[in-house]
Design an enzyme around this catalytic site. Structure first.
Site, PDB file in Angstrom:
ATOM      1  N   ASP A 196       0.832  -1.206   0.000  1.00 58.83           N
ATOM      2  CA  ASP A 196       0.000   0.000   0.000  1.00 58.83           C
ATOM      3  C   ASP A 196       0.861   1.248   0.000  1.00 58.83           C
ATOM      4  O   ASP A 196       1.804   1.358   0.785  1.00 58.83           O
ATOM      5  CB  ASP A 196      -0.899  -0.006   1.246  1.00 58.83           C
ATOM      6  CG  ASP A 196      -2.195   0.755   1.021  1.00 58.83           C
ATOM      7  OD1 ASP A 196      -2.274   1.469   0.007  1.00 58.83           O
ATOM      8  OD2 ASP A 196      -3.103   0.643   1.845  1.00 58.83           O
TER       9      ASP A 196
ATOM     10  N   ASP B  17      -3.408   3.110  -5.580  1.00 55.50           N
ATOM     11  CA  ASP B  17      -2.014   3.138  -5.132  1.00 55.50           C
ATOM     12  C   ASP B  17      -1.666   1.923  -4.267  1.00 55.50           C
ATOM     13  O   ASP B  17      -0.640   1.911  -3.592  1.00 55.50           O
ATOM     14  CB  ASP B  17      -1.726   4.429  -4.368  1.00 55.50           C
ATOM     15  CG  ASP B  17      -2.563   4.556  -3.095  1.00 55.50           C
ATOM     16  OD1 ASP B  17      -3.557   3.819  -2.969  1.00 55.50           O
ATOM     17  OD2 ASP B  17      -2.232   5.388  -2.234  1.00 55.50           O
TER      18      ASP B  17
ATOM     19  N   LYS C 170      -4.903  14.304  11.014  1.00 54.65           N
ATOM     20  CA  LYS C 170      -4.685  13.375   9.893  1.00 54.65           C
ATOM     21  C   LYS C 170      -5.481  13.737   8.647  1.00 54.65           C
ATOM     22  O   LYS C 170      -4.933  13.836   7.544  1.00 54.65           O
ATOM     23  CB  LYS C 170      -5.017  11.936  10.310  1.00 54.65           C
ATOM     24  CG  LYS C 170      -4.791  10.949   9.169  1.00 54.65           C
ATOM     25  CD  LYS C 170      -5.133   9.525   9.543  1.00 54.65           C
ATOM     26  CE  LYS C 170      -4.981   8.619   8.320  1.00 54.65           C
ATOM     27  NZ  LYS C 170      -5.308   7.214   8.624  1.00 54.65           N
TER      28      LYS C 170
END
Length: 918
Positions: free
Chosen positions: A620, A838, A689
């Site tokens: 990942d 991704d 975040k």
């Protein structure tokens, strides 16, 4: 039958007079049926010795990124599938039969309950009603067509009439009856239903056109030879052809017959909508049910099965088509055990037809777009058609590589999921419970209290909303699991296409590897590979990654942790529902369970290195968007924080920003800033975040403040009166922290935004070309569906959307380019490779090789002059024609490359980065 000399002679003379050569008829024209043979016969009446021109020489992509890949100096042994030619031919016939039938009926995984008298009665009633509905719809359709046919062209003529004649009447009826089988009791948007109906008619027409033009016969002939490239006993050995190239070679060798890349005769979007609306209206008028179906005491008059209702979503009024409760109850009572899907939503039973142009590829007959785009927009298709075909070769070859990956079902995991699905589900494990488990509406309050009535109405509304959500989630899970169960004993394939940014997606929408944790857990590679010396270690590291427990630990520490908890892993594998259930407390429980089972099998095998594994291991991306920005700006600190440089443990950009913000806060608190003092002990990774993550997507300070405010609200101890002030303070500090770490990122974003604003204000949409040659245009306009007679969307761009979307879309296109480069070079190395944007998947054996390929292609991509090339493209495209009269045709400063101070980050260091993937 009799060819006349003089008319042909006049035609050829006129052709030459207009500046065309006879050869161009065969080089540039697209033919249907036997038109090519007839044209050649006509030419030979004038020029008896005329010979067809030789096929054009094969053009090779000149992209500097793929010079080695397309090199003809080395052979490319295409990886063979573990099937014989005969087996692949049989699978092709099964796929063809499925597409010719247009629909597929599969058994529902919902457990069959004992057949009660109530269910028998409901089924018998539906069996009686359905033929009546069929006849009523057919009669209504024929009456409608007859009335239209009486109108003369011009005034009063109904433009829909020809589109109601392109298929047999029975096919329209079948398409309309499908609506009744899939309609939710809560109803569905009128616009969505109309659009789907219109597209179903269009897709069926395209299929019929392919049959009439004899295109299917040619596809069958070419595919029969094409599978020799893929089959283990195929006659085609190591050679220099990719699937696309080999297919093109076979088409040329096939000679005569129809052209395979016939351009679709697209129907205008508004016409499709009008056609769908007309069919829906016929359905509403024609389909009726006796009012006393469920209650014999009521009068037996017929009432409509469907009716129009209106609902408000935000400030918009939305039209819905809703089934009558009597019909919904009948369907519910009948508890029928089959589901019917369009063939295009089922995974393919044979390898996809390779993409060779924007008009040809993927399914055998089902019409598929190379690029997904907004309904009614045609700019993307025009761009693709105008693009030199050789420029699209890398994109087509990457899609073919992804689509040629064969899959199978992880049956033990699927069986466990189905058992929980039928045992009232489990929300914690993301298996939706049935609607029968929805909260019951409260009883009406006694008396006539206004407050009580309002509160009761509000609670009723919430119950209805919850029931609707539960039904939607349950049906989505039912569709996925039923399709998975349908292909449980089969090998299957997912043909791929892409969105306007180049991001790739499997074409079947319900069940694919882009799905949720449940869906991914039941998918395995059909091809197995031995684990090799490090494969079992990679399986264990993959498992710990799925738990989310050791994100900031080194790989060796994750492996050591996996070895420490082997007892829990083996217990989860052996007793998933009766043991200690360690797997249930992970971030991705179902994938974790599947991985536990694979580790158990491998570790118990006589030789784990020789164990044949079909399990996909994921790698990942580590804050992928910021990685691209750091590489574009050569930001040293930014590159370190997103793992582009070697380090002993993975860096966490979110924690780093949180620490920086905390340093700012401490200083401000010491200087007496009240809000900084209030925020003591409240600044965490979780609070910042989302804002850090969305900086790459162009989030504004306003949006960032709302994100942080939401996180602070979740902290019970935080004083509510400081929410606005604290979130405003934090968003400024977060942006300052990111600017320090990624010094060039905000400058690049600002340049992209200003360029897009300037372009949109000049009346143009923002376009660019990816480093692989894919042309891209942003589909944002002021009017969503203003369509003129030719189906071209209103060209007035939405300035706000154009400028805000350019930075994230540009980064997405780079991300897609990197993925495609990795896919193509994995193909050259013979690796199995698929991606979820991704997140890259391969066998445990080949994780290390894929990692090296991925890093190498990231370095190669960012060694290109990406921003400089973008600037040149924009100056060339927009500065010549876009600006108002009187302004000089030179580039505004906003379109020239951003002036960035040279960064100190050396791209080559990416090759040694341990944690490029998190």
């Amino acid at each position: 039958s009799s060819l006349s000399y003089l008319p042909f002679l006049r035609c050829v003379r006129q052709l030459k007079k207009d500046g065309f050569a006879v050869d161009e008829l065969f080089q540039k024209c697209l033919f249907e049926e036997d038109e090519k043979e007839k044209v050649l016969k006509a030419i030979r009446t004038i020029q008896p010795k005329y010979q067809l021109p030789p096929p054009p020489s094969r053009k090779i992509c000149k992209s500097s990124l793929l010079r080695t890949f397309y090199s003809r100096k080395t052979t490319m042994p295409y990886p063979k599938l573990d099937f014989s030619v005969q087996e692949l031919q049989e699978r092709f016939q099964q796929q063809l039969e499925m597409e010719l039938n247009n629909t597929v009926t599969v058994e529902s995984v919902e457990s069959t309950k004992p057949l009660t008298p109530q269910a028998t009665k409901a089924r018998n009633m539906l069996d009686t009603l359905r033929p009546q509905w069929h006849d009523s719809i057919l009669q209504a359709l024929q009456k409608s067509k007859h009335n239209m046919s009486q109108l003369q062209m011009g005034s009063g003529y109904n433009i829909l009439y020809p589109y109601l004649c392109v298929l047999p009447d029975e096919e329209y009826v079948a398409i309309m009856l499908q609506v009744l089988n899939t309609l939710s009791p809560q109803g569905q948007s009128l616009v969505v239903l109309a659009r789907d109906l219109g597209f179903k008619v269009y897709n069926r027409y395209v299929t019929q056109r392919k049959l009439r033009s004899r295109q299917l016969g040619k596809v069958q002939e070419v595919y029969k030879s094409y599978i020799h490239l893929l089959a283990r006993d195929g006659q085609v050995g190591p050679h220099k052809c990719l699937p696309r190239e080999y297919w093109e070679k076979l088409v040329v060798e096939a000679g005569f017959g129809p052209s395979l890349n016939l351009k679709d005769c697209s129907w205008p979007y508004m016409l499709l909508m009008r056609l769908g609306m007309h069919l829906l209206e016929l359905l509403v008028q024609a389909v009726r049910v006796p009012r006393n179906s469920l209650n014999p005491r009521l009068e037996p008059r017929l009432i409509p099965v469907l009716y129009h209702v209106y609902s408000f979503r935000s400030s918009w009024q939305v039209g819905l088509i809703k089934p009558h409760p009597i019909f919904s109850q009948l369907v519910s009572d009948a508890a029928e055990t089959t589901l019917t899907f369009n063939s295009s939503v089922i995974p393919m039973l044979c390898p996809p037809v390779p993409w060779t142009s924007p008009h040809f590829g993927a399914f055998v007959l089902n019409d598929t777009r190379l690029m997904r785009f907004v309904d009614g927009a045609v700019q993307h298709q025009l761009l693709l058609e105008q693009c030199p075909p050789v420029n699209l070769h890398p994109v087509l070859d990457a899609l073919n590589q992804l689509g040629n990956c064969a899959w199978k079902i992880n049956q033990p995991v699927l069986d466990i999921i189905i058992s929980i699905f039928n045992d009232k589900g489990n929300e914690k494990l993301d298996i939706p419970p049935p609607v029968s488990e929805a909260p019951r509406p409260p009883a009406a309050p006694p008396g006539n209290s206004t407050t009580g009535n309002k509160s009761h109405k509000h609670e009723l509304l919430l119950c209805k909303k919850k029931a609707a959500e539960m039904h939607s989630l349950r049906m989505d899970a039912l569709y996925k699991l039923s399709i998975a169960n349908f292909v449980r004993d089969k090998v299957f394939w997912f043909p791929h296409n892409m969105d306007f940014r180049g991001r790739t997606y499997p074409c079947p929408p319900y069940f694919n590897h882009l799905g949720n944790d449940v869906t991914r857990a039941i998918l395995l590679f059909a091809e197995g590979r031995p684990l090799g010396p490090k494969g079992l270690d990679w399986l264990k590291i993959h498992l710990i990654n799925l738990t989310g427990l050791k994100k900031n630990n080194a790989l060796k520490e994750r492996l050591d942790y996996a070895n420490e908890i082997m007892e829990e892993i083996l217990d989860s594998a052996d007793h998933p529902l009766t043991g200690r259930k360690w797997w249930m407390n992970t971030d991705e429980p179902w994938q974790a369970l599947a991985c536990c089972m694979e580790i158990a099998k491998a570790s118990r095998s006589p030789d784990p290195t020789a164990y044949i594994s079909h399990f996909p291991v994921h790698q990942d991306g580590s804050c992928n968007g910021l990685q691209h920005y750091a590489a574009l700006g050569r930001d040293l600190i930014g590159a370190m924080s997103v793992n582009l440089m070697p380090c002993s443990v993975p860096q966490d950009v979110y924690s780093t920003v949180a620490q920086q913000v905390e340093e700012f806060r401490k200083k401000d608190a010491e200087h007496g800033v009240k809000v900084a003092q209030v925020l003591q002990d409240f600044i965490s990774r979780k609070v910042v975040k989302q804002t850090v993550m969305t900086v790459v997507y162009g989030v504004t300070r306003y949006g960032g403040r709302l994100q942080i405010e939401k996180r602070l609200k979740e902290i019970d101890e935080f004083p509510e009166e400081y929410l606005w002030e604290a979130s405003d303070y934090l968003v400024k500090r977060v942006f300052s922290g990111i600017k320090e770490m990624f010094s060039a990122t905000r400058d690049i974003q600002k340049w992209l935004t200003e360029s897009a604003k300037l372009i949109a204000q000049s009346g143009q949409t923002v376009e660019w070309v990816t480093p692989l040659g894919l042309p891209i245009v942003q589909p944002y306009y002021r009017s969503k569906s203003t369509v003129v007679s030719r189906g071209v969307q209103d060209p007035s761009p939405d300035t706000v959307k154009q400028k805000n979307a350019f930075p994230p879309n540009f980064i997405h296109s780079l991300d897609s380019t990197h993925m495609m480069l990795t896919a193509l070079h994995c193909l050259r190395w013979g690796l199995t490779f698929v991606s979820v944007h991704d997140c890259y998947w391969t066998h445990a054996l080949t994780v290390d090789v894929m990692n090296q390929i991925c890093r190498k292609q990231f370095v190669a991509l960012h060694s290109e002059k990406i921003l400089e090339d973008l600037s040149k493209f924009m100056v060339e495209k927009y500065c010549r024609y876009s600006w108002p009269a009187g302004k000089p045709p030179h580039a505004p400063s906003s379109l020239t490359s951003p002036s960035l101070s040279p960064g100190k980050f050396n791209l080559r260091q990416v090759m040694n980065s341990t944690y490029f993937f998190s």
